[in-house]
Write a protein that holds these residues in place. Sequence first.
Motif, mmCIF file in Angstrom:
data_model
loop_
_atom_site.group_PDB
_atom_site.id
_atom_site.type_symbol
_atom_site.label_atom_id
_atom_site.label_comp_id
_atom_site.label_asym_id
_atom_site.label_seq_id
_atom_site.Cartn_x
_atom_site.Cartn_y
_atom_site.Cartn_z
ATOM 1 N N UNK A 151 0.117 -0.149 -11.801
ATOM 2 C CA UNK A 151 1.083 0.249 -12.831
ATOM 3 C C UNK A 151 0.528 -0.056 -14.227
ATOM 4 N N UNK A 152 -0.073 -1.226 -14.402
ATOM 5 C CA UNK A 152 -0.658 -1.573 -15.701
ATOM 6 C C UNK A 152 -1.794 -0.624 -16.066
ATOM 7 N N UNK A 153 -2.593 -0.272 -15.069
ATOM 8 C CA UNK A 153 -3.700 0.657 -15.304
ATOM 9 C C UNK A 153 -3.182 2.009 -15.773
ATOM 10 N N UNK A 154 -2.030 2.420 -15.241
ATOM 11 C CA UNK A 154 -1.421 3.706 -15.613
ATOM 12 C C UNK A 154 -0.494 3.567 -16.818
ATOM 13 N N UNK A 155 -0.453 2.359 -17.403
ATOM 14 C CA UNK A 155 0.392 2.062 -18.556
ATOM 15 C C UNK A 155 1.862 2.328 -18.260
ATOM 16 N N UNK A 156 2.293 1.848 -17.079
ATOM 17 C CA UNK A 156 3.679 1.974 -16.649
ATOM 18 C C UNK A 156 4.255 0.580 -16.409
ATOM 19 N N UNK A 157 5.563 0.448 -16.604
ATOM 20 C CA UNK A 157 6.217 -0.814 -16.253
ATOM 21 C C UNK A 157 6.295 -0.964 -14.741
ATOM 22 N N UNK A 158 6.467 0.159 -14.060
ATOM 23 C CA UNK A 158 6.553 0.148 -12.602
ATOM 24 C C UNK A 158 6.101 1.493 -12.072
ATOM 25 N N UNK A 159 5.507 1.491 -10.883
ATOM 26 C CA UNK A 159 5.136 2.755 -10.241
ATOM 27 C C UNK A 159 6.366 3.537 -9.810
ATOM 28 N N UNK A 160 7.468 2.800 -9.616
ATOM 29 C CA UNK A 160 8.705 3.423 -9.141
ATOM 30 C C UNK A 160 9.836 2.983 -10.061
ATOM 31 N N UNK A 161 10.038 3.690 -11.177
ATOM 32 C CA UNK A 161 10.982 3.234 -12.203
ATOM 33 C C UNK A 161 12.446 3.285 -11.803
ATOM 34 N N UNK A 162 12.781 4.099 -10.806
ATOM 35 C CA UNK A 162 14.183 4.214 -10.395
ATOM 36 C C UNK A 162 14.513 3.076 -9.443
ATOM 37 N N UNK A 163 15.446 2.220 -9.844
ATOM 38 C CA UNK A 163 15.817 1.085 -9.008
ATOM 39 C C UNK A 163 16.731 1.537 -7.873
ATOM 40 N N UNK A 164 16.431 1.132 -6.631
ATOM 41 C CA UNK A 164 17.259 1.543 -5.497
ATOM 42 C C UNK A 164 18.583 0.795 -5.464
ATOM 43 N N UNK A 165 19.553 1.366 -4.794
ATOM 44 C CA UNK A 165 20.819 0.693 -4.533
ATOM 45 C C UNK A 165 21.333 1.150 -3.183
ATOM 46 N N UNK A 166 22.479 0.640 -2.771
ATOM 47 C CA UNK A 166 22.997 0.957 -1.436
ATOM 48 C C UNK A 166 23.259 2.450 -1.262
ATOM 49 N N UNK A 167 23.697 3.114 -2.335
ATOM 50 C CA UNK A 167 23.987 4.544 -2.232
ATOM 51 C C UNK A 167 22.709 5.386 -2.297
ATOM 52 N N UNK A 168 21.697 4.865 -2.955
ATOM 53 C CA UNK A 168 20.457 5.607 -3.127
ATOM 54 C C UNK A 168 19.257 4.713 -2.802
ATOM 55 N N UNK A 169 19.088 4.372 -1.514
ATOM 56 C CA UNK A 169 17.945 3.539 -1.131
ATOM 57 C C UNK A 169 16.660 4.357 -1.227
ATOM 58 N N UNK A 170 15.497 3.694 -1.341
ATOM 59 C CA UNK A 170 14.239 4.437 -1.347
ATOM 60 C C UNK A 170 14.044 5.154 -0.015
ATOM 61 N N UNK A 171 13.424 6.314 -0.085
ATOM 62 C CA UNK A 171 13.254 7.127 1.115
ATOM 63 C C UNK A 171 12.263 6.483 2.073
ATOM 64 N N UNK A 172 12.561 6.562 3.359
ATOM 65 C CA UNK A 172 11.658 6.033 4.369
ATOM 66 C C UNK A 172 11.460 7.017 5.499
ATOM 67 N N UNK A 173 10.200 7.315 5.818
ATOM 68 C CA UNK A 173 9.875 8.255 6.889
ATOM 69 C C UNK A 173 8.966 7.591 7.907
ATOM 70 N N UNK A 174 9.145 7.968 9.159
ATOM 71 C CA UNK A 174 8.237 7.588 10.238
ATOM 72 C C UNK A 174 7.517 8.836 10.695
ATOM 73 N N UNK A 175 6.203 8.814 10.637
ATOM 74 C CA UNK A 175 5.402 9.973 11.013
ATOM 75 C C UNK A 175 4.574 9.638 12.244
ATOM 76 N N UNK A 176 4.631 10.494 13.245
ATOM 77 C CA UNK A 176 3.812 10.354 14.447
ATOM 78 C C UNK A 176 2.663 11.362 14.414
ATOM 79 N N UNK A 177 1.517 10.956 14.945
ATOM 80 C CA UNK A 177 0.367 11.860 14.975
ATOM 81 C C UNK A 177 0.351 12.741 16.219
#
Length: 276
Positions: A226-252
Amino acid sequence: MSRPVLFFDSGVGGLSVLAAVKKALPEAPILYVADNGGFPYGTKSEEEIATRVPALLGRLVERYDPALLVIACNTASTIALPFIRSALQIPVVGTVPAIKPAALLSKSHVFGVLGTEATIRQPYVDHLSEEFASDCTVIRQGSANLVTLAEAKLRGEKSDLALYRAELDRLLQQPEGDRIDVVVLACTHFPLVKEELEAVSPRPLLFIDGSEGIARRARYLADQLARKCELKSLWPVKPNEKHPPKGQLLYTAPTEILMPFRENIKKRGLNEIVFL
């Protein structure tokens, strides 16, 4: 999905690492890849792992553009990590046996390393033991059965505790095994069955793994990027119960997904299952 953290394992063992990393990086979307097409890694040769894993990860990184890669597999890390890092242009966190903390925690100076056959025979484990546990006796034991038992547990299947006792006994019955007071769970599958191992242990043992160290490293690399990209965070949107970060399970490879397993991974934040 914004650039995810890519987790990689041969199966679901890396879920034991996922909780710690999600706590360290709560805002990050997660893509968890289970290479069931190559499962299990622990019984394969070094050449097979060193050939398959970097090539597969190269395709995954090109397709999904992750910000960070976590190799949540001791076997893949101890064999292929140098090849993976040289092939990819993103930060990579490996998983190695927690030998350093075991040496610090063991009062008897005798501890066990319980991993896959492929992991425990690696020179990397020799180097860790020489560097961090030179004053200890390190007793190793390989187990393919515990991998199978962990996968079955996540599918909602119940297994006879005697199966766990048999695997633990193979470690404890080695010469000087009666002095073991700490056991390193050197396969990410094994913390998933830690409760069962504790239940069948003939005496109090401390079972440890490297998930917390992996999480700290992932946080550090994410902040550094994040510092290298001059960002405060790579993921600026803070998650909450209504909008948790997306999670996927991928099988090969195709596999049957039963409801108990689907519920288990949903509890871990993986709400979508896809196939490569």
